[in-house]
Design an enzyme around this catalytic site. Structure first.
Site, mmCIF file in Angstrom:
data_model
loop_
_atom_site.group_PDB
_atom_site.id
_atom_site.type_symbol
_atom_site.label_atom_id
_atom_site.label_comp_id
_atom_site.label_asym_id
_atom_site.label_seq_id
_atom_site.Cartn_x
_atom_site.Cartn_y
_atom_site.Cartn_z
ATOM 1 C CE LYS A 39 39.179 29.918 56.652
ATOM 2 N NZ LYS A 39 40.094 29.061 55.919
ATOM 3 C CB THR A 124 45.296 17.842 45.570
ATOM 4 O OG1 THR A 124 43.915 18.063 45.363
ATOM 5 C CG2 THR A 124 45.931 17.268 44.326
ATOM 6 C CG PHE A 155 37.291 14.263 41.670
ATOM 7 C CD1 PHE A 155 38.526 14.261 41.035
ATOM 8 C CD2 PHE A 155 36.919 13.149 42.406
ATOM 9 C CE1 PHE A 155 39.367 13.144 41.114
ATOM 10 C CE2 PHE A 155 37.749 12.039 42.495
ATOM 11 C CZ PHE A 155 38.975 12.033 41.852
ATOM 12 C CG PHE A 272 37.384 21.190 31.363
ATOM 13 C CD1 PHE A 272 36.127 21.007 31.911
ATOM 14 C CD2 PHE A 272 38.355 21.808 32.130
ATOM 15 C CE1 PHE A 272 35.830 21.420 33.200
ATOM 16 C CE2 PHE A 272 38.071 22.233 33.423
ATOM 17 C CZ PHE A 272 36.809 22.034 33.954
ATOM 18 N N GLY A 276 40.682 30.248 25.823
ATOM 19 C CA GLY A 276 40.591 31.502 26.582
ATOM 20 C C GLY A 276 41.955 32.102 26.811
ATOM 21 N N GLY A 280 43.617 28.961 35.354
ATOM 22 C CA GLY A 280 44.210 29.489 36.586
ATOM 23 C C GLY A 280 43.567 28.796 37.764
ATOM 24 C CB CYS A 283 43.024 23.020 41.509
ATOM 25 S SG CYS A 283 42.051 23.276 42.990
ATOM 26 C CE LYS A 286 47.271 23.281 45.138
ATOM 27 N NZ LYS A 286 47.067 21.944 45.649
ATOM 28 N NE ARG A 350 42.791 30.327 46.473
ATOM 29 C CZ ARG A 350 42.412 29.220 47.113
ATOM 30 N NH1 ARG A 350 43.283 28.566 47.844
ATOM 31 N NH2 ARG A 350 41.171 28.778 47.012
HETATM 32 C C1 UGA Z 1 39.396 22.117 39.256
HETATM 33 C C2 UGA Z 1 38.771 20.816 38.733
HETATM 34 O O1 UGA Z 1 37.850 21.101 37.674
HETATM 35 C C3 UGA Z 1 38.032 20.067 39.860
HETATM 36 O O2 UGA Z 1 37.560 18.825 39.397
HETATM 37 C C4 UGA Z 1 39.024 19.840 41.012
HETATM 38 O O3 UGA Z 1 38.381 19.210 42.124
HETATM 39 C C5 UGA Z 1 39.584 21.165 41.472
HETATM 40 O O4 UGA Z 1 40.249 21.806 40.360
HETATM 41 C C6 UGA Z 1 40.565 20.891 42.592
HETATM 42 O O5 UGA Z 1 41.535 20.175 42.353
HETATM 43 O O6 UGA Z 1 40.284 21.269 43.742
HETATM 44 P P1 UGA Z 1 38.489 24.602 39.737
HETATM 45 O O7 UGA Z 1 39.918 24.982 39.987
HETATM 46 O O8 UGA Z 1 37.443 25.045 40.701
HETATM 47 O O9 UGA Z 1 38.346 22.989 39.648
HETATM 48 O O10 UGA Z 1 38.090 25.235 38.337
HETATM 49 P P2 UGA Z 1 37.748 24.720 36.862
HETATM 50 O O11 UGA Z 1 36.317 24.941 36.619
HETATM 51 O O12 UGA Z 1 38.277 23.393 36.606
HETATM 52 O O13 UGA Z 1 38.567 25.805 36.023
HETATM 53 C C7 UGA Z 1 39.995 25.913 36.119
HETATM 54 C C8 UGA Z 1 40.526 26.925 35.155
HETATM 55 O O14 UGA Z 1 40.419 26.447 33.811
HETATM 56 C C9 UGA Z 1 39.793 28.285 35.174
HETATM 57 O O15 UGA Z 1 40.729 29.323 35.071
HETATM 58 C C10 UGA Z 1 38.898 28.222 33.942
HETATM 59 O O16 UGA Z 1 38.577 29.479 33.438
HETATM 60 C C11 UGA Z 1 39.779 27.426 33.001
HETATM 61 N N1 UGA Z 1 39.027 26.714 31.930
HETATM 62 C C12 UGA Z 1 38.156 25.724 32.242
HETATM 63 C C13 UGA Z 1 39.249 27.060 30.608
HETATM 64 O O17 UGA Z 1 40.053 27.965 30.289
HETATM 65 N N2 UGA Z 1 38.578 26.368 29.629
HETATM 66 C C14 UGA Z 1 37.708 25.371 29.901
HETATM 67 O O18 UGA Z 1 37.129 24.794 28.954
HETATM 68 C C15 UGA Z 1 37.481 25.038 31.249
#
Ligand code: UGA
Length: 467
Positions: A39, A124, A155, A272, A276, A280, A283, A286, A350
């Protein structure tokens, strides 16, 4: 002018790598450490290894100069004033976060401390981690005056990680000593003073030099809880709207209208609230489990989080029933699947609900041709090519002669398909959309049977007119 600080970032995953190049973009000198030599070599050569906007550009700008990649944590510790720990905290069998990587890094840092250091939790972690890191370092013979441990949760979202980092809604610094808080404040000063937003060619985002992002100073424990509570709350918001979408289906209402009506209330907000196939990614699943487990260990009833998880799991099963109700029997059906990543604009699979659904469909005897703009290489490790499982080079190739098309990831390009061409390509014009990317009326006008989440199913206009 903000002060330049020598920073080490341990771990070159999403959070570590993005933090490293963004600190460089903010003017600091950074050493990014990873124990994976392959890496490190790839990063030195400019390969980001992950699909992320602006990352290639920043890596190329700073690699081997303001950001050096190495495997030697001892050297990085000696050279740096602040050491950010951004290693993985995977989920253990019981739901707890597995903190063995954090502990190993803390011990190694302790053995190389040669002056006052601020050790920063970026991963986290549960609420008591800060104290454990401190104990581990003290056990290795390091005096209390030689270090502080602070919590600075991240975040960022995958897909928009770089702009989230440089344009954060808030910067949270959990520090129990003024000395450590001052170091962290200096690191983020280019953002909090607005200085960064005056520079030319910055990464675009909402903040400006006159309206910079806020820095919130808290205790270490509060900062640790802020991170878990924020992710758990966002997951709860998604499960809530998913439950509402099920109610809308039962009542023949439209969840998009309901979500809009709720989201216009500024206390709720529109984000949010997209229903759907469940959340997943690396983050939310877990972190909800870890937060539930922390609450349990501390004797606090937080069974609300178990409900959030339950609704999330049920959402996939509900989608399966929709496929079944559209196609009757599943064995031998040829299905086109659009999307394998856990969400759009990322190659990360993931805990992807799309992968889980494909596995469920394969188990039912369907033959699947999938297409994803970025996640197919990663997906092949989970879903190897076989007589039942194939991959296509674009959405139309996946749709060729299929009995139905399933949309499982909200990639922007999946919302812009040529519907006339799609209809002509499919064997039966049936679309089952797990992400509500299309307007049901438009789909019925284009001759599709269209099922989505929380909205009445649409029939092709021709059939409806003839009926
Ligand atoms: C999430 C958080 O949004 C970040 O703030 C945080 O820093 C991050 O986890 C982390 O802890 O590292 P992320 O996992 O990249 O970020 O993705 P999101 O955009 O939050 O989406 C998470 C899941 O929720 C996805 O599967 C997405 O499709 C789903 N989702 C999101 C929905 O089903 N509906 C929504 O309205 C929004």
């Amino acid at each position: 002018m903000s002060k330049k600080i020598q920073i080490a970032v341990v771990g070159s995953g999403y959070v570590g790598l993005v933090a490293a190049v963004c600190f460089a973009e903010m003017g600091h000198d950074v050493i990014c450490v990873d124990n994976d030599e392959v890496k490190v070599k790839a990063l030195q050569g400019g390969d980001t290894l992950i699909h992320e906007d602006h990352l290639p550009e920043l890596l190329n700008r700073y690699r081997n100069e303001r950001v050096r990649f190495m495997t030697d944590l001892a050297e990085a510790t000696r050279e740096s004033e602040a050491i950010f720990i951004a290693v993985g905290t995977p989920q253990s069998e019981s739901g707890d976060a597995d903190l063995s990587h954090v502990e190993a890094v803390a011990s190694e840092i302790a053995r190389s401390i040669n002056g006052y250091k601020v050790i920063v939790e970026k991963s986290t972690v549960p609420v008591y981690t800060n104290e454990w890191i401190r104990r581990v370092i003290e056990r290795n013979g390091v005096g209390r005056e030689m270090f502080d441990v602070v919590s600075n949760p991240e975040f960022l979202r995958e897909g928009t990680a770089v702009s989230d980092f440089l344009h954060p809604d808030r910067i949270v610094v959990g520090a129990d000593s003024e000395r450590a808080a001052a170091v962290l404040s200096a690191i983020y000063a280019p953002l909090t003073t607005g200085e960064y937003y005056n520079v030319e060619n910055i990464i675009p985002g909402p903040f400006t030099s006159t309206e910079p992002p806020p820095l919130l100073l808290t205790s270490t424990k509060s900062a640790e809880i802020i991170k878990h509570a924020s992710n758990a709350f966002l997951a709860l918001k998604i499960s809530f709207i998913n439950a509402v979408s099920n109610l809308c289906e039962a009542a023949d209402a439209n969840v998009e209208q309901v979500a809009r009506g709720m989201g216009l209330d500024s206390r709720i907000g529109p984000k949010f609230l997209r229903p759907g196939i469940g959340y997943g990614g690396s983050c939310f699943p877990k972190d909800v489990a870890a937060f539930r487990s922390v609450a349990e260990q501390m004797g606090v009833d937080f069974s609300l989080l178990s409900e959030v998880e339950k609704i999330n799991g049920a959402q996939k099963k509900r989608f399966m029933s929709k496929v079944q109700s559209a196609l009757w029997t599943l064995r031998g059906k040829k299905l086109a699947v659009l999307g394998l990543a856990f969400k759009g604009e990322t190659d990360d699979i993931r805990e992807s609900p799309a992968i889980d659904l494909v596995e469920m469909l394969l188990a039912e005897g369907c033959a699947i041709t999938a297409y994803d703009p970025a996640a197919m290489e990663r997906a092949k490790a989970e879903l190897p090519v076989s007589a039942q499982m194939g991959y296509a080079s674009d959405a139309y190739a996946a749709a060729a002669d299929a009995d139905a098309l399933l949309i499982l990831t909200d990639w922007r390009e999946f919302a812009e398909l040529d519907l006339v061409r799609l209809n002509a390509t499919l064997r039966y014009p049936i679309v089952i959309d797990g992400r509500n990317l299309y307007d049901p009326h438009m789909m019925s006008e284009h001759g599709f049977t269209y099922m989505s989440v929380g909205r009445p199913a649409a029939k092709p206009v021709r059939e409806a007119v003839g009926a």
